[in-house]
Design an enzyme around this catalytic site. Sequence first.
Site, short mmCIF file in Angstrom:
data_model
loop_
_atom_site.label_atom_id
_atom_site.label_comp_id
_atom_site.label_asym_id
_atom_site.label_seq_id
_atom_site.Cartn_x
_atom_site.Cartn_y
_atom_site.Cartn_z
CB SER A 43 -2.18 118.79 42.84
OG SER A 43 -2.91 117.89 42.04
CD GLU A 50 7.94 114.70 40.39
OE1 GLU A 50 8.48 113.76 39.77
OE2 GLU A 50 6.73 114.72 40.67
CG ASN A 73 9.22 106.78 47.61
OD1 ASN A 73 8.02 107.02 47.77
ND2 ASN A 73 9.66 105.58 47.28
N GLY A 74 7.56 110.07 47.52
CA GLY A 74 6.41 110.63 48.22
C GLY A 74 5.75 109.66 49.18
CG ASP A 130 -1.29 112.88 42.04
OD1 ASP A 130 -0.38 112.99 42.89
OD2 ASP A 130 -1.48 113.71 41.13
#
EC number: 2.1.1.266
Length: 280
Positions: free
Chosen positions: A100, A118, A143-144, A164
């Site tokens: 992405s 990531e 932590n996204g 995602d």
Amino acid sequence: MLSYRHIYHAGNHADILKHLVVSQICRHLIKKEAPFFYLDTHAGIGQYPLDSEQAQKNKEFQSGIAKLLSEDNLPESIEALLDIVREMNPNGQLEVYPGSPKIVDYYVRQKDKLHLCELHPNDFPTLAALFPNKRKANVVKDNGFAAVKAMLPPPQKRGFVLMDPPYEVKKDYQYVVQALQEGQQRFPQGTYAIWYPVLNRRQADNLLKSVKSTGIRNVLLLELCIRNTEKERGMSGSGMIIVNPPWTLEKEAKEFLPFLQDTLAEDNDAGYQITWITPE
């Protein structure tokens, strides 16, 4: 846990659906001169060498992106995605597949900004090396889901958030909905896209119900299953939940999803959905 490595699955049917949606959203965003912000909560390594030991283990790309590259008379949206893949493989051999971040990177202008998260200790350095220009892309080992709260609203006032997670932790199904609510409250005009796997019908439907229960409006569902969702183990399909989608996306999906179903189907139970979870 952090055991999931996307490279084993790069270029498969789920990647194609996800990256078609990402590509079409970006194409829509760059139609306006104003800059946009992109947040990727689980960015992976950014691009995937298909000759690697991991990608070669199951060779999922062969029944996905490789199959599309051999087709003619493709919908325009699929051609746009394949143009990116071809540009990354200039010798004509399929050696690398874009994640992405690289799809978005294809479209971004100097004034746009990427924030890529990531957490995996092996994947983060690879991603950071791929995007060394910090003015263009901020790559963080983070932590996204937390970044949704930390980074929104963006100064650009236009934006796209992709969530995602690997869903290897069951609580990811809760976290992704919570992050969506948090983001939408802080940045209601943004576009949000949530990818999810179809491992079984009940689990996928429970996620869709959770999204609907938030009361968030203007939510489009696109889903592609390449085989029966109950007979075999593993991921039979995947979906994208899009909040504030481009106004053209539903029409475009009515062209590319039937094509993907016919081209990638593994049995007679393959199918797709184009549904408004909640209208505008």
